[in-house]
Design a protein around this motif. Structure first.
Motif, PDB file in Angstrom:
ATOM      1  N   LYS A  69       0.827  -1.221   0.000  1.00 13.30           N
ATOM      2  CA  LYS A  69       0.000   0.000   0.000  1.00 13.30           C
ATOM      3  C   LYS A  69       0.852   1.258   0.000  1.00 13.30           C
ATOM      4  O   LYS A  69       0.440   2.303  -0.483  1.00 13.30           O
ATOM      5  N   LEU A  70       2.055   1.146   0.565  1.00 13.96           N
ATOM      6  CA  LEU A  70       2.959   2.300   0.544  1.00 13.96           C
ATOM      7  C   LEU A  70       3.620   2.460  -0.826  1.00 13.96           C
ATOM      8  O   LEU A  70       4.306   3.439  -1.078  1.00 13.96           O
ATOM      9  N   GLY A  71       3.459   1.445  -1.683  1.00 15.42           N
ATOM     10  CA  GLY A  71       4.005   1.558  -3.041  1.00 15.42           C
ATOM     11  C   GLY A  71       5.250   0.728  -3.278  1.00 15.42           C
ATOM     12  O   GLY A  71       5.924   0.920  -4.294  1.00 15.42           O
ATOM     13  N   ALA A  72       5.542  -0.187  -2.361  1.00 15.53           N
ATOM     14  CA  ALA A  72       6.766  -0.986  -2.515  1.00 15.53           C
ATOM     15  C   ALA A  72       6.625  -2.010  -3.629  1.00 15.53           C
ATOM     16  O   ALA A  72       5.540  -2.531  -3.889  1.00 15.53           O
ATOM     17  N   GLY A  73       7.783  -2.288  -4.262  1.00 18.01           N
ATOM     18  CA  GLY A  73       7.928  -3.499  -5.045  1.00 18.01           C
ATOM     19  C   GLY A  73       8.584  -4.519  -4.122  1.00 18.01           C
ATOM     20  O   GLY A  73       8.853  -4.226  -2.947  1.00 18.01           O
ATOM     21  N   PHE A  74       8.859  -5.708  -4.619  1.00 12.22           N
ATOM     22  CA  PHE A  74       9.371  -6.759  -3.749  1.00 12.22           C
ATOM     23  C   PHE A  74      10.508  -7.525  -4.413  1.00 12.22           C
ATOM     24  O   PHE A  74      10.543  -7.671  -5.636  1.00 12.22           O
ATOM     25  N   ASP A  75      11.418  -7.994  -3.562  1.00  6.48           N
ATOM     26  CA  ASP A  75      12.476  -8.901  -4.004  1.00  6.48           C
ATOM     27  C   ASP A  75      12.146 -10.258  -3.409  1.00  6.48           C
ATOM     28  O   ASP A  75      12.122 -10.406  -2.186  1.00  6.48           O
ATOM     29  N   VAL A  76      11.857 -11.233  -4.271  1.00 10.64           N
ATOM     30  CA  VAL A  76      11.494 -12.562  -3.776  1.00 10.64           C
ATOM     31  C   VAL A  76      12.580 -13.561  -4.157  1.00 10.64           C
ATOM     32  O   VAL A  76      13.316 -13.350  -5.125  1.00 10.64           O
ATOM     33  N   VAL A  77      12.677 -14.628  -3.381  1.00 11.89           N
ATOM     34  CA  VAL A  77      13.702 -15.640  -3.666  1.00 11.89           C
ATOM     35  C   VAL A  77      13.116 -17.039  -3.814  1.00 11.89           C
ATOM     36  O   VAL A  77      13.850 -18.029  -3.819  1.00 11.89           O
ATOM     37  N   GLN A  93       4.791  -6.859 -11.378  1.00 16.39           N
ATOM     38  CA  GLN A  93       5.445  -5.912 -12.302  1.00 16.39           C
ATOM     39  C   GLN A  93       6.476  -5.051 -11.593  1.00 16.39           C
ATOM     40  O   GLN A  93       7.338  -4.472 -12.213  1.00 16.39           O
ATOM     41  N   HIS A  94       6.329  -4.946 -10.277  1.00 13.62           N
ATOM     42  CA  HIS A  94       7.282  -4.157  -9.497  1.00 13.62           C
ATOM     43  C   HIS A  94       8.172  -5.061  -8.651  1.00 13.62           C
ATOM     44  O   HIS A  94       8.736  -4.607  -7.653  1.00 13.62           O
ATOM     45  N   SER A  95       8.266  -6.322  -9.021  1.00  9.90           N
ATOM     46  CA  SER A  95       9.028  -7.254  -8.185  1.00  9.90           C
ATOM     47  C   SER A  95      10.110  -7.955  -8.983  1.00  9.90           C
ATOM     48  O   SER A  95       9.971  -8.165 -10.191  1.00  9.90           O
ATOM     49  N   VAL A  96      11.179  -8.290  -8.281  1.00  9.57           N
ATOM     50  CA  VAL A  96      12.297  -8.992  -8.919  1.00  9.57           C
ATOM     51  C   VAL A  96      12.471 -10.353  -8.232  1.00  9.57           C
ATOM     52  O   VAL A  96      12.085 -10.523  -7.083  1.00  9.57           O
ATOM     53  N   PHE A  97      13.030 -11.283  -8.976  1.00  5.19           N
ATOM     54  CA  PHE A  97      13.166 -12.652  -8.480  1.00  5.19           C
ATOM     55  C   PHE A  97      14.660 -12.986  -8.392  1.00  5.19           C
ATOM     56  O   PHE A  97      15.339 -13.116  -9.411  1.00  5.19           O
ATOM     57  N   SER A  98      15.180 -13.101  -7.161  1.00  9.85           N
ATOM     58  CA  SER A  98      16.597 -13.411  -6.932  1.00  9.85           C
ATOM     59  C   SER A  98      16.751 -14.877  -6.529  1.00  9.85           C
ATOM     60  O   SER A  98      15.766 -15.564  -6.271  1.00  9.85           O
ATOM     61  N   GLY A  99      18.007 -15.313  -6.431  1.00  6.69           N
ATOM     62  CA  GLY A  99      18.272 -16.656  -5.901  1.00  6.69           C
ATOM     63  C   GLY A  99      19.059 -17.515  -6.865  1.00  6.69           C
ATOM     64  O   GLY A  99      18.870 -17.436  -8.082  1.00  6.69           O
ATOM     65  N   VAL A 100      19.943 -18.362  -6.301  1.00  9.35           N
ATOM     66  CA  VAL A 100      20.839 -19.166  -7.141  1.00  9.35           C
ATOM     67  C   VAL A 100      20.201 -20.439  -7.691  1.00  9.35           C
ATOM     68  O   VAL A 100      20.777 -21.083  -8.561  1.00  9.35           O
ATOM     69  N   GLY A 101      19.041 -20.819  -7.186  1.00  8.83           N
ATOM     70  CA  GLY A 101      18.495 -22.119  -7.590  1.00  8.83           C
ATOM     71  C   GLY A 101      17.019 -22.070  -7.924  1.00  8.83           C
ATOM     72  O   GLY A 101      16.217 -22.794  -7.337  1.00  8.83           O
ATOM     73  N   LYS A 102      16.669 -21.246  -8.901  1.00 13.55           N
ATOM     74  CA  LYS A 102      15.243 -21.161  -9.271  1.00 13.55           C
ATOM     75  C   LYS A 102      14.854 -22.410 -10.060  1.00 13.55           C
ATOM     76  O   LYS A 102      15.576 -22.838 -10.954  1.00 13.55           O
ATOM     77  N   LEU A 144      21.380  -9.566 -15.071  1.00 10.48           N
ATOM     78  CA  LEU A 144      22.381 -10.525 -14.587  1.00 10.48           C
ATOM     79  C   LEU A 144      22.898 -10.041 -13.245  1.00 10.48           C
ATOM     80  O   LEU A 144      23.283  -8.868 -13.098  1.00 10.48           O
ATOM     81  N   ARG A 145      22.894 -10.946 -12.269  1.00  7.43           N
ATOM     82  CA  ARG A 145      23.486 -10.596 -10.974  1.00  7.43           C
ATOM     83  C   ARG A 145      24.983 -10.861 -11.063  1.00  7.43           C
ATOM     84  O   ARG A 145      25.406 -12.006 -11.172  1.00  7.43           O
ATOM     85  N   VAL A 146      25.753  -9.798 -11.032  1.00 10.93           N
ATOM     86  CA  VAL A 146      27.198  -9.987 -11.115  1.00 10.93           C
ATOM     87  C   VAL A 146      27.790  -9.991  -9.717  1.00 10.93           C
ATOM     88  O   VAL A 146      27.243  -9.415  -8.773  1.00 10.93           O
ATOM     89  N   ASN A 147      28.903 -10.677  -9.624  1.00 11.94           N
ATOM     90  CA  ASN A 147      29.605 -10.760  -8.343  1.00 11.94           C
ATOM     91  C   ASN A 147      30.856  -9.883  -8.449  1.00 11.94           C
ATOM     92  O   ASN A 147      31.814 -10.234  -9.119  1.00 11.94           O
ATOM     93  N   PRO A 148      30.820  -8.710  -7.798  1.00  4.14           N
ATOM     94  CA  PRO A 148      31.912  -7.745  -8.028  1.00  4.14           C
ATOM     95  C   PRO A 148      33.182  -8.042  -7.235  1.00  4.14           C
ATOM     96  O   PRO A 148      34.142  -7.282  -7.335  1.00  4.14           O
ATOM     97  N   ASP A 149      33.205  -9.113  -6.476  1.00  3.09           N
ATOM     98  CA  ASP A 149      34.358  -9.478  -5.662  1.00  3.09           C
ATOM     99  C   ASP A 149      34.776  -8.319  -4.752  1.00  3.09           C
ATOM    100  O   ASP A 149      35.892  -7.801  -4.825  1.00  3.09           O
ATOM    101  N   VAL A 150      33.844  -7.962  -3.874  1.00  7.02           N
ATOM    102  CA  VAL A 150      34.073  -6.868  -2.918  1.00  7.02           C
ATOM    103  C   VAL A 150      33.848  -7.411  -1.513  1.00  7.02           C
ATOM    104  O   VAL A 150      32.894  -8.165  -1.285  1.00  7.02           O
ATOM    105  N   ASP A 151      34.720  -7.034  -0.594  1.00  9.38           N
ATOM    106  CA  ASP A 151      34.585  -7.486   0.786  1.00  9.38           C
ATOM    107  C   ASP A 151      33.591  -6.582   1.523  1.00  9.38           C
ATOM    108  O   ASP A 151      33.863  -5.396   1.736  1.00  9.38           O
ATOM    109  N   ALA A 152      32.466  -7.153   1.920  1.00  9.78           N
ATOM    110  CA  ALA A 152      31.419  -6.360   2.567  1.00  9.78           C
ATOM    111  C   ALA A 152      31.709  -6.117   4.048  1.00  9.78           C
ATOM    112  O   ALA A 152      30.953  -5.430   4.733  1.00  9.78           O
ATOM    113  N   GLN A 153      32.780  -6.688   4.563  1.00  9.96           N
ATOM    114  CA  GLN A 153      33.167  -6.518   5.970  1.00  9.96           C
ATOM    115  C   GLN A 153      32.015  -6.849   6.917  1.00  9.96           C
ATOM    116  O   GLN A 153      31.676  -6.073   7.804  1.00  9.96           O
TER     117      GLN A 153
END
Ligand code: LLP
Length: 421
Positions: A69-77, A93-102, A144-153
């Protein structure tokens, strides 16, 4: 005797909540959730953007409805999370689908629902998705989800942007894969994404990742591939410990914005924790006190099955008395380990906490809205907590406490006549 203020959620006291709904119970403040949402919204005001709340942080239907209701889209896995979003009134339409094993059924579900984009994590997934789209005579929108090889600490279990992590496509493999996607009539390139980890308290890894990805975007453009969006994932942390400082969404976006100038990209982000953690509190009651020579244990009715973060990541979460102790309660200030009834030494919510407790104290674990209820389980045949949303003094039960019948409903005993050979 200690003179803390009694804890309340939007004017409703811990005592009233415990009496009405029992314990342990997750309590959510609607106004806090709204404030966190608008912090993101205002920070992103000047940019074309889409905020996709990471459902895994807390997937209660009522909270998803509030966000929708606030207008969010969603990231689902998962297909399950997508179905939750749809049932809560969220828009594919406002949602994205993440995850390594769909799996193919999940791809089909997301395609028929009209998902904004699949965050594709491997060449194998891209090819599978192409096949599924072809069989449905549809075109799959991809990033494409790229892996930038960055240490997130951050804690190694929740760092995702390093080469050795299972997530994403190595930077050097992205261009050939985009070219492959561009040749397919069943795939439509929409954008690029990354997610380098969770509970980041420093902004520099985000900047580092963004710079690398912008370099890749330029390479792609030179090869004739133009993108509609850049998805920076989630990961902004919250200050769980008093000495920690978490950047605000405003600081976070202000840091990234200059890098995005003069690029006609829609900015997507997938915040989970930083939207919902502060809105949630786990209310629990002391079952009994077990002071001893070496350690003082306060056994409470919430356990690792209700809130796994301390056990799994050694996470420190704030635990406070919900009410000031009165002279009649005979509370004594001591250093306590706050532990649950589960039969594991790893079952604790907090260690070495200076608290004034008595045998019926109510305690609150604050900032427990993210990865609390969503990671809960039935370990030790414990029924999961109730959840209550409080809106300016009004309480809404948004999940009733589980019953033993709920737990056993999916299991079948063997017939009396069954012979164990
Ligand atoms: N996007 C993707 C692709 C993710 O994997 C995650 C979280 C997020 C967004 C949201 O990240 P956030 O904004 O919440 O940091 N159970 C752990 C956290 C696991 C995070 C998994 N991925 C914890 O309790 O700390």
């Amino acid at each position: 005797m200690n003179n803390i203020e009694p804890w309340n959620c939007e004017g409703v006291s811990a005592r009233e909540l415990a009496e009405r709904f029992g314990t342990p119970t997750y309590i959510y403040s609607l106004q806090t959730l709204k404030a966190r949402w608008f912090a993101y919204k205002n920070a992103l005001n000047a940019l074309p953007h889409l905020i996709c709340y990471a459902v895994k942080a807390n997937s209660n239907l009522a909270l998803l409805t509030v966000l929708a209701k606030l207008g969010a889209g969603f990231d689902v896995v998962s297909g399950g999370e997508l179905q939750r979003v749809l049932r809560a009134g969220g828009q594919a339409q406002h949602s994205v689908f993440s995850g390594v094993g769909k799996q193919p059924w999940e791809m089909q579900l997301a395609l028929s629902a009209g998902i904004h984009s699949f965050n594709v994590e491997s060449a194998a997934e891209l090819r599978q998705l192409e096949q599924v789209a072809q069989s449905m005579r549809l075109i799959a929108p991809i990033s494409l989800r790229v892996n930038p090889d960055v240490d997130a600490q951050t804690h190694p279990y929740i760092a995702t942007g390093l080469k050795e992590n299972k997530f994403g496509i190595p930077m050097e493999d992205a261009l050939p894969l985009y070219l492959e996607a561009a040749r397919s009539p069943h795939l439509r390139i929409r954008g690029i994404d990354c997610h380098i980890g969770s509970q980041l308290l420093s902004l520099s890894p985000f900047t580092e990742a963004l710079e690398k990805i912008l370099g890749l975007i330029d390479q792609l453009a030179a090869a004739g591939i133009s993108l509609g969006h850049l998805n920076i994932g989630g990961g902004l942390g919250v200050a769980y410990r008093p000495e920690e400082i978490a950047p605000s969404p405003e600081e976070y976006i202000a840091q990234l914005q200059p890098l995005l100038q003069h690029r006609s990209l829609t900015l997507l982000c997938e915040p989970g924790r930083s939207l919902i953690a502060d809105a949630g509190t786990l209310l629990t009651r002391v079952i009994l006190l077990k002071p001893g020579q070496h350690k003082n244990f306060a056994v409470v009715d919430a356990a690792m099955n209700d809130l796994l973060r301390p056990t799994l990541y050694g996470a420190w979460m704030s635990i406070q008395e919900a009410e000031p102790s009165s002279p009649t309660t005979l509370a004594e200030s001591k250093v306590w380990d706050i532990v649950g009834p589960v039969c594991e030494t790893g079952d604790f919510l907090g260690k070495d906490r200076q608290l004034s407790l008595h045998s019926d104290s109510l305690l609150v674990v604050t900032q427990a809205g993210a990865y609390g209820m969503s990671m809960s389980s039935n370990y030790n045949t414990r029924c999961r907590s109730a959840e209550v949303l409080v809106d300016r003094g009004q309480c809404h039960l948004i999940r009733r406490r589980e019953s033993l019948d709920d737990l056993l409903a999916t299991e079948s005993a063997l017939p009396e006549s069954f012979h164990v050979a």
